[in-house]
Write an enzyme that holds these catalytic residues in place. Structure first.
Site, mmCIF file in Angstrom:
data_model
loop_
_atom_site.group_PDB
_atom_site.id
_atom_site.type_symbol
_atom_site.label_atom_id
_atom_site.label_comp_id
_atom_site.label_asym_id
_atom_site.label_seq_id
_atom_site.Cartn_x
_atom_site.Cartn_y
_atom_site.Cartn_z
ATOM 1 N N THR A 168 81.071 30.747 24.360
ATOM 2 C CA THR A 168 81.228 29.264 24.481
ATOM 3 C C THR A 168 82.425 28.573 24.404
ATOM 4 O O THR A 168 82.411 27.193 24.395
ATOM 5 C CB THR A 168 79.991 28.498 23.724
ATOM 6 O OG1 THR A 168 80.104 29.104 22.531
ATOM 7 C CG2 THR A 168 78.781 29.459 23.867
ATOM 8 N N CYS A 173 85.111 21.247 28.449
ATOM 9 C CA CYS A 173 86.275 21.491 29.219
ATOM 10 C C CYS A 173 86.076 21.402 30.589
ATOM 11 O O CYS A 173 86.728 20.795 31.274
ATOM 12 C CB CYS A 173 87.592 22.050 28.794
ATOM 13 S SG CYS A 173 88.090 21.652 27.302
ATOM 14 N N GLY A 223 85.419 26.216 25.208
ATOM 15 C CA GLY A 223 85.622 25.386 26.833
ATOM 16 C C GLY A 223 84.869 25.067 27.261
ATOM 17 O O GLY A 223 85.233 24.826 28.263
#
Length: 267
Positions: free
Chosen positions: A204, A209, A206
């Site tokens: 998980t 983003c 990123g």
């Protein structure tokens, strides 16, 4: 072709930050650009070192982009210091930037702190008032609102507080043992739940983003805020469901080329 600018830190392992943003923007059909706030030495297990750029160099990066290829949307991620936040806010006001999505990155999933304590209030006072949308997770929303969040009613109270005090719409991301994968969008006094299922995927790094960059990409293409969030949530869910593993013993990266979110699925 529509354009989007990511103002964020560089992630050396390519899973988050600028690298995740550019991949996501590309796969969502916009031309991605960057203004780097910091270099990080990190991987999916932790952050080893952070090297900030100077305020003047960040200003020059932003000016270089706006003077040549004005972005249709901006995503703001990791900004560690008050000085850099002030530069971003001043430049975006100067250029009358639109479709600004702020992902208030404060602590990495690995536990590493990514923003200085004094910078939080500057972010609240300077960046949030010019933002279209802010996308905190539960711990970040607790800091921004000052409210403890234990259930969905608390999520609503916190999102309302952030929006009413600072101005932007709020996408409060569920998870963190509060509401499974249900996200709350609060805008202009109204709220909407985006229901989702928790995907059993340990990678998980990123995801925040990727989600915020996908939203910015959709806003750049002219979709409404509700549409942009819905499409971005579907995109990141698809990336997580693919369950690609880029760690030791994984297959060649060609298996991942068509889903940038899969590169960025480890926040």
């Amino acid at each position: 072709m529509k354009t989007a600018l990511s103002i964020a830190g560089s992630d050396s392992c390519g899973g988050a930050g600028i690298q995740a943003d550019i991949k996501t923007m590309t796969m969502n059909g916009v031309y991605g650009m960057s203004a780097i706030t910091a270099l990080t030495a990190q991987n999916t297990t932790g952050v080893r070192a952070i090297l900030e750029v100077t305020p003047d160099f960040l200003r020059q990066q932003i000016d270089a982009v706006f003077e040549d290829i004005p972005p249709d949307a901006i995503k703001i991620g990791m900004v560690a210091s008050a000085e850099l936040i002030l530069v971003i806010a001043e430049r975006l006001r100067h250029y009358k930037a639109k479709n600004i999505v702020v992902d208030p990155v404060m602590v990495a999933t690995s536990g590493s702190k990514l923003i200085k304590t004094d910078a939080v209030q500057t972010l609240i006072k300077e960046l949030l008032p010019i933002a279209t949308l802010v996308t905190p997770n539960i711990p970040e929303a607790e800091i921004l609102s000052g409210f403890p969040i234990r259930d969905e009613l608390d999520m609503l109270s916190a999102a309302k507080r952030i929006s009413e005090v600072s101005g932007p719409a709020v996408l409060l991301k569920g998870g963190h043992s509060v509401s499974d994968a249900n996200d709350l969008l609060y805008a202009n006094g109204n709220h909407l739940w985006f229901k989702g299922k928790r995907i059993d995927n340990p990678n998980t790094h990123g995801t925040g983003c990727t989600l915020s960059s996908a939203i910015a990409s959709n806003l750049a293409k002219g979709f409404s805020l509700e549409e942009a969030v819905s499409m971005a949530k579907d995109y990141i869910s698809g990336a997580l469901e693919a369950r690609l593993d880029l760690g030791k013993g994984s297959g060649p990266l060609k298996h991942s080329f068509n889903l940038s979110g899969c590169f960025a699925e480890q926040k």
